[in-house]
Motif scaffolding. Structure first.
Motif, PDB file in Angstrom:
ATOM      1  N   THR A   4       0.839  -1.193   0.000  1.00  0.00           N
ATOM      2  CA  THR A   4       0.000   0.000   0.000  1.00  0.00           C
ATOM      3  C   THR A   4       0.877   1.248   0.000  1.00  0.00           C
ATOM      4  O   THR A   4       2.074   1.191   0.309  1.00  0.00           O
ATOM      5  CB  THR A   4      -0.906   0.023   1.240  1.00  0.00           C
ATOM      6  OG1 THR A   4      -0.074   0.112   2.404  1.00  0.00           O
ATOM      7  CG2 THR A   4      -1.798  -1.211   1.304  1.00  0.00           C
ATOM      8  N   LEU A   5       0.275   2.373  -0.316  1.00  0.00           N
ATOM      9  CA  LEU A   5       1.003   3.639  -0.245  1.00  0.00           C
ATOM     10  C   LEU A   5       1.467   3.915   1.180  1.00  0.00           C
ATOM     11  O   LEU A   5       2.578   4.406   1.387  1.00  0.00           O
ATOM     12  CB  LEU A   5       0.131   4.785  -0.754  1.00  0.00           C
ATOM     13  CG  LEU A   5       0.004   4.910  -2.257  1.00  0.00           C
ATOM     14  CD1 LEU A   5      -0.930   6.061  -2.613  1.00  0.00           C
ATOM     15  CD2 LEU A   5       1.354   5.132  -2.903  1.00  0.00           C
ATOM     16  N   GLU A   6       0.632   3.585   2.159  1.00  0.00           N
ATOM     17  CA  GLU A   6       1.015   3.784   3.560  1.00  0.00           C
ATOM     18  C   GLU A   6       2.288   2.993   3.878  1.00  0.00           C
ATOM     19  O   GLU A   6       3.201   3.498   4.521  1.00  0.00           O
ATOM     20  CB  GLU A   6      -0.119   3.349   4.471  1.00  0.00           C
ATOM     21  CG  GLU A   6       0.187   3.514   5.937  1.00  0.00           C
ATOM     22  CD  GLU A   6      -0.963   3.050   6.812  1.00  0.00           C
ATOM     23  OE1 GLU A   6      -1.321   1.848   6.736  1.00  0.00           O
ATOM     24  OE2 GLU A   6      -1.499   3.881   7.554  1.00  0.00           O
ATOM     25  N   HIS A   7       2.344   1.758   3.428  1.00  0.00           N
ATOM     26  CA  HIS A   7       3.523   0.910   3.625  1.00  0.00           C
ATOM     27  C   HIS A   7       4.751   1.554   2.990  1.00  0.00           C
ATOM     28  O   HIS A   7       5.816   1.648   3.608  1.00  0.00           O
ATOM     29  CB  HIS A   7       3.255  -0.470   3.016  1.00  0.00           C
ATOM     30  CG  HIS A   7       4.415  -1.391   3.059  1.00  0.00           C
ATOM     31  ND1 HIS A   7       4.677  -2.199   4.132  1.00  0.00           N
ATOM     32  CD2 HIS A   7       5.389  -1.630   2.152  1.00  0.00           C
ATOM     33  CE1 HIS A   7       5.770  -2.899   3.899  1.00  0.00           C
ATOM     34  NE2 HIS A   7       6.213  -2.576   2.698  1.00  0.00           N
ATOM     35  N   GLU A   8       4.612   1.991   1.766  1.00  0.00           N
ATOM     36  CA  GLU A   8       5.730   2.615   1.053  1.00  0.00           C
ATOM     37  C   GLU A   8       6.196   3.904   1.734  1.00  0.00           C
ATOM     38  O   GLU A   8       7.393   4.174   1.802  1.00  0.00           O
ATOM     39  CB  GLU A   8       5.353   2.879  -0.406  1.00  0.00           C
ATOM     40  CG  GLU A   8       5.151   1.621  -1.216  1.00  0.00           C
ATOM     41  CD  GLU A   8       6.393   0.745  -1.285  1.00  0.00           C
ATOM     42  OE1 GLU A   8       7.518   1.273  -1.373  1.00  0.00           O
ATOM     43  OE2 GLU A   8       6.238  -0.488  -1.240  1.00  0.00           O
ATOM     44  N   TYR A   9       5.256   4.702   2.243  1.00  0.00           N
ATOM     45  CA  TYR A   9       5.622   5.938   2.953  1.00  0.00           C
ATOM     46  C   TYR A   9       6.438   5.622   4.194  1.00  0.00           C
ATOM     47  O   TYR A   9       7.437   6.291   4.493  1.00  0.00           O
ATOM     48  CB  TYR A   9       4.383   6.730   3.359  1.00  0.00           C
ATOM     49  CG  TYR A   9       3.613   7.338   2.212  1.00  0.00           C
ATOM     50  CD1 TYR A   9       4.247   7.820   1.076  1.00  0.00           C
ATOM     51  CD2 TYR A   9       2.233   7.430   2.265  1.00  0.00           C
ATOM     52  CE1 TYR A   9       3.533   8.372   0.019  1.00  0.00           C
ATOM     53  CE2 TYR A   9       1.501   7.985   1.220  1.00  0.00           C
ATOM     54  CZ  TYR A   9       2.170   8.459   0.108  1.00  0.00           C
ATOM     55  OH  TYR A   9       1.458   9.002  -0.929  1.00  0.00           O
ATOM     56  N   LEU A  10       6.027   4.600   4.945  1.00  0.00           N
ATOM     57  CA  LEU A  10       6.756   4.233   6.162  1.00  0.00           C
ATOM     58  C   LEU A  10       8.164   3.747   5.841  1.00  0.00           C
ATOM     59  O   LEU A  10       9.123   4.118   6.532  1.00  0.00           O
ATOM     60  CB  LEU A  10       5.984   3.168   6.937  1.00  0.00           C
ATOM     61  CG  LEU A  10       4.664   3.627   7.540  1.00  0.00           C
ATOM     62  CD1 LEU A  10       3.897   2.443   8.110  1.00  0.00           C
ATOM     63  CD2 LEU A  10       4.903   4.685   8.609  1.00  0.00           C
ATOM     64  N   GLU A  12       9.922   4.595   3.261  1.00  0.00           N
ATOM     65  CA  GLU A  12      10.682   5.772   2.827  1.00  0.00           C
ATOM     66  C   GLU A  12      11.125   6.613   4.022  1.00  0.00           C
ATOM     67  O   GLU A  12      12.232   7.154   4.034  1.00  0.00           O
ATOM     68  CB  GLU A  12       9.849   6.597   1.845  1.00  0.00           C
ATOM     69  CG  GLU A  12      10.632   7.609   1.063  1.00  0.00           C
ATOM     70  CD  GLU A  12      11.701   7.006   0.165  1.00  0.00           C
ATOM     71  OE1 GLU A  12      12.701   7.706  -0.087  1.00  0.00           O
ATOM     72  OE2 GLU A  12      11.559   5.855  -0.272  1.00  0.00           O
TER      73      GLU A  12
END
Length: 70
Positions: A4-10, A12
Motif C-alpha cells: 500500500t502507499l502507507e507501507h511505502e511511505y513508512l 521511505e
C-alpha cells in the motif's frame, strides 16, 4: 499483493531517517542499544538456506562497530 502507499511511505521514512526506528522501539518499551549512528543496511539475506528480503534494515553503530543488543 502490492504494498500500500502507507507501507511505502513508512519504508521511505525509515530510509531517510533510520534513527526513527529507535524512537519507535523505545516508545514500545523495547530496550535499544547505545549507538552513535543509525544507517540503512543491506536488505538482501541471500546467504541463508532460504532467500529472504526485507523492506528495510537499520544498522546501529557505536564507535564504528555494530551495536550489540542488551
Amino acid at each position: 499483493m502490492s504494498p500500500t502507499l502507507e507501507h511505502e511511505y513508512l519504508i521511505e521514512l525509515v530510509r531517510n531517517r533510520p534513527s526513527l526506528v529507535t524512537t519507535l522501539l523505545a516508545r514500545a518499551d523495547v530496550d535499544v542499544p547505545a549507538f552513535d549512528e543509525a544507517l540503512v543496511g543491506n536488505c538482501d539475506f541471500t546467504d541463508l538456506p532460504k532467500e529472504f528480503r526485507a523492506d528495510s534494515v537499520v544498522v546501529l553503530r557505536r564507535g564504528g562497530k555494530p551495536s550489540t543488543w542488551p
